[in-house]
Design an enzyme around this catalytic site. Structure first.
Site, short mmCIF file in Angstrom:
data_model
loop_
_atom_site.label_atom_id
_atom_site.label_comp_id
_atom_site.label_asym_id
_atom_site.label_seq_id
_atom_site.Cartn_x
_atom_site.Cartn_y
_atom_site.Cartn_z
N LYS A 13 32.92 48.60 31.88
CA LYS A 13 32.49 47.35 32.53
C LYS A 13 31.44 47.65 33.57
O LYS A 13 31.33 48.79 34.05
CB LYS A 13 33.66 46.62 33.19
CG LYS A 13 34.44 47.40 34.27
CD LYS A 13 33.87 47.36 35.67
CE LYS A 13 34.75 48.10 36.67
NZ LYS A 13 34.11 48.41 37.95
N PRO A 96 32.50 58.43 31.95
CA PRO A 96 32.69 59.32 33.10
C PRO A 96 33.82 58.81 33.99
O PRO A 96 34.01 57.60 34.12
CB PRO A 96 31.35 59.23 33.83
CG PRO A 96 30.73 57.95 33.39
CD PRO A 96 31.21 57.70 32.00
N MET A 97 34.58 59.73 34.59
CA MET A 97 35.69 59.33 35.47
C MET A 97 35.17 59.16 36.89
O MET A 97 34.33 59.93 37.35
CB MET A 97 36.78 60.38 35.44
CG MET A 97 37.39 60.52 34.06
SD MET A 97 39.06 61.15 34.13
CE MET A 97 38.79 62.84 33.75
N GLY A 98 35.67 58.13 37.57
CA GLY A 98 35.21 57.87 38.93
C GLY A 98 33.78 57.39 38.95
O GLY A 98 33.05 57.58 39.92
N GLY A 103 36.70 53.20 33.39
CA GLY A 103 37.27 53.91 32.24
C GLY A 103 38.79 53.94 32.22
O GLY A 103 39.41 53.63 31.18
N GLY A 104 39.39 54.29 33.32
CA GLY A 104 40.85 54.39 33.37
C GLY A 104 41.51 53.04 33.14
O GLY A 104 42.48 52.92 32.38
N SER A 105 40.98 52.01 33.80
CA SER A 105 41.54 50.66 33.65
C SER A 105 41.38 50.17 32.22
O SER A 105 42.28 49.51 31.66
CB SER A 105 40.81 49.67 34.57
OG SER A 105 40.77 50.16 35.88
N ASP A 138 41.53 46.44 38.14
CA ASP A 138 40.56 46.07 37.10
C ASP A 138 41.18 45.94 35.70
O ASP A 138 40.48 45.61 34.75
CB ASP A 138 39.45 47.12 37.01
CG ASP A 138 38.48 47.02 38.18
OD1 ASP A 138 38.54 46.02 38.91
OD2 ASP A 138 37.66 47.93 38.33
C1 LIG Z 1 36.08 47.82 43.33
C2 LIG Z 1 36.36 47.71 41.85
O1 LIG Z 1 35.84 48.84 41.15
C3 LIG Z 1 35.66 46.47 41.29
O2 LIG Z 1 35.64 46.48 39.91
C4 LIG Z 1 37.81 47.64 41.59
O3 LIG Z 1 38.39 46.50 42.16
C5 LIG Z 1 38.59 48.89 41.90
O4 LIG Z 1 39.62 48.89 40.98
P1 LIG Z 1 40.52 50.15 40.67
O5 LIG Z 1 39.69 51.40 40.60
O6 LIG Z 1 41.38 49.75 39.50
O7 LIG Z 1 41.30 50.21 41.99
P2 LIG Z 1 42.83 50.49 42.30
O8 LIG Z 1 43.26 51.71 41.57
O9 LIG Z 1 43.59 49.22 42.16
O10 LIG Z 1 42.67 50.83 43.85
C6 LIG Z 1 42.13 52.04 44.35
C7 LIG Z 1 42.04 51.94 45.87
O11 LIG Z 1 40.92 51.12 46.24
C8 LIG Z 1 41.23 50.25 47.32
N1 LIG Z 1 41.03 48.85 46.90
C9 LIG Z 1 40.92 48.53 45.58
C10 LIG Z 1 40.71 47.22 45.18
C11 LIG Z 1 40.61 46.24 46.19
N2 LIG Z 1 40.40 44.96 45.86
N3 LIG Z 1 40.72 46.57 47.49
C12 LIG Z 1 40.93 47.86 47.86
O12 LIG Z 1 41.01 48.15 49.05
C13 LIG Z 1 42.63 50.59 47.72
O13 LIG Z 1 42.55 51.54 48.78
C14 LIG Z 1 43.24 51.27 46.50
O14 LIG Z 1 44.20 52.21 46.84
N1 LIG Z 2 42.84 57.43 31.08
C1 LIG Z 2 42.16 57.69 32.21
N2 LIG Z 2 40.82 57.69 32.18
C2 LIG Z 2 40.11 57.95 33.31
N3 LIG Z 2 40.66 58.24 34.49
C3 LIG Z 2 41.99 58.24 34.57
C4 LIG Z 2 42.79 57.98 33.43
N4 LIG Z 2 44.07 58.06 33.81
C5 LIG Z 2 44.07 58.36 35.12
N5 LIG Z 2 42.84 58.48 35.59
C6 LIG Z 2 42.48 58.79 37.01
O1 LIG Z 2 41.85 57.63 37.58
C7 LIG Z 2 40.67 57.99 38.32
C8 LIG Z 2 39.66 56.84 38.27
O2 LIG Z 2 39.18 56.77 36.98
P1 LIG Z 2 38.25 55.64 36.39
O3 LIG Z 2 37.49 56.22 35.27
O4 LIG Z 2 39.01 54.41 36.12
O5 LIG Z 2 37.29 55.38 37.63
P2 LIG Z 2 36.24 54.28 37.87
O6 LIG Z 2 35.33 54.18 36.70
O7 LIG Z 2 35.64 54.57 39.20
O8 LIG Z 2 37.09 52.96 37.91
P3 LIG Z 2 36.89 51.63 38.75
O9 LIG Z 2 35.57 51.05 38.43
O10 LIG Z 2 38.04 50.83 38.19
O11 LIG Z 2 37.05 52.05 40.18
C9 LIG Z 2 40.20 59.28 37.68
O12 LIG Z 2 39.50 60.09 38.59
C10 LIG Z 2 41.49 59.94 37.18
O13 LIG Z 2 42.02 60.78 38.20
#
Ligand SMILES: C[C@](O)(CO)[C@H](O)COP(=O)(O)OP(=O)(O)OC[C@H]1O[C@@H](n2ccc(N)nc2=O)[C@H](O)[C@@H]1O
Ligand SMILES: Nc1ncnc2c1ncn2[C@@H]1O[C@H](COP(=O)(O)OP(=O)(O)OP(=O)(O)O)[C@@H](O)[C@H]1O
Length: 283
Positions: A13, A96-98, A103-105, A138
């Site tokens: 996304k 990519p992660m992070g 990706g994880g969601s 997400d």
């Molecule tokens: C910012 C976005 O990437 C927008 O798409 C997402 O809302 C983040 O979603 P996500 O990675 O699934 O986040 P979560 O795993 O639920 O939260 C990670 C950390 O981000 C912070 N967090 C996240 C979402 C939010 N609305 N407020 C927050 O403060 C919290 O410290 C939480 O511990």
């Molecule tokens: N199936 C998975 N795929 C990717 N990351 C995962 C998975 N399961 C657990 N994780 C953990 O979740 C962390 C965040 O991964 P993700 O790829 O969702 O990050 P992101 O793209 O920044 O997500 P967001 O946009 O929701 O913040 C990773 O660094 C990893 O430690």
């Protein structure tokens, strides 16, 4: 028709804008964001087992088996539905992660929808989205599968129909911790709410950008380079940076120039996720 095995896409996304309105008492942030999917992502294969075990066969760097969102989603669904079947899972991981592209969601949502189908649970989308929210903010939008304006912590979703351009997504080689960005004292947390729908054009700001660009020179560099060709934006809390183009050819042209020094990919924006398009084809 009952199936034994199923391969499903798990798309990325983008956050086309992201405003932070305030911070709740539990530390989570109230936000407004516009989600759109990319026709680009991982592929997850599920195969029924004879016992009740849940096993992910693909190793992930730095993510232990039981912490993987795929395994967490499968276990929660199995527990809450009382299902006695197990599952073997493989993933072809390209996201990519992070990277802020979810990706994880997305993997968690694909797992919920795939297992609902294979285990024949008959859960509706509301129930799957509510379970998904307990795994990450997400997950619900990936369960619903439609581009959406999101409010609350990201869980109150209203479908939207933004344009569907081709995007060039640059992937700086750093992983940004979402929690770290949301706890930065310099983060803007008082953007007034948008009260009209659809989101008026021109609202493309991401409130996380100044904080991420300050902390990560690699992201700053990607924004500067892409910004020479189009409006360069940050998705989520980064690290990925993206820009829209009217055609694939134009996105490819800029990609060829920038990916000499940076990693990136070109993908079409889509208001209906490719996961849902595939599932509709199965029904
Ligand atoms: C910012 C976005 O990437 C927008 O798409 C997402 O809302 C983040 O979603 P996500 O990675 O699934 O986040 P979560 O795993 O639920 O939260 C990670 C950390 O981000 C912070 N967090 C996240 C979402 C939010 N609305 N407020 C927050 O403060 C919290 O410290 C939480 O511990
Ligand atoms: N199936 C998975 N795929 C990717 N990351 C995962 C998975 N399961 C657990 N994780 C953990 O979740 C962390 C965040 O991964 P993700 O790829 O969702 O990050 P992101 O793209 O920044 O997500 P967001 O946009 O929701 O913040 C990773 O660094 C990893 O430690």
């Amino acid at each position: 028709m009952s199936l034994e095995k199923l391969t499903l896409p798990s798309p990325a996304k983008l956050n086309l804008m992201l405003h932070i309105l305030g911070r709740r008492e539990d530390g989570y942030h109230e936000l407004q964001t516009l989600f759109q999917f990319l026709d680009y992502g991982d592929e997850i294969t599920f195969a029924l087992r004879d016992d009740a075990e849940i096993r992910l066969h693909t190793e992930f760097d730095g993510v232990p088996h039981d912490s993987n969102l795929i395994v967490k989603a499968a276990k929660k669904l199995q527990e809450q539905s009382g299902c006695t079947q197990g599952i073997d899972i493989w993933i072809d991981k390209i996201l990519p992660m992070g990277g802020g592209i979810g990706g994880g969601s997305s993997n968690a949502a694909t797992t919920l929808l795939g297992l609902n189908h294979l285990w024949q649970l008959g859960w509706d989308e509301d129930r799957l989205a509510a379970l998904g929210l307990t795994l990450g903010a997400d997950v619900p939008v990936f369960v619903r599968g439609h581009a959406a304006f999101a409010e609350g912590v990201g869980e109150k979703l209203t479908p939207e129909y933004p344009e569907e351009p081709w995007y060039l997504v640059l992937v700086p080689q750093v992983s940004v911790s979402t929690a770290e960005i949301f706890s930065d004292p310099l983060l803007t947390r008082d953007t007034p709410p948008i009260k009209v729908r659809p989101v008026p054009k021109g609202n493309s700001r991401n409130d996380c950008l100044p904080v991420v660009a300050r902390r990560y020179p690699e992201v700053r560099n990607a924004l500067n380079l892409l910004g020479k060709f189009t409006e360069a934006k940050l998705t989520g809390t980064g690290s990925c940076v993206f820009g829209g183009f009217p055609s694939k050819a134009e996105a490819d042209k800029v990609s060829a120039l920038l990916t000499e020094t940076l990693t990136g990919f070109v993908a079409k924006g889509s208001n209906v996720s490719m996961l849902h398009r595939k599932l509709q084809g199965l029904l």
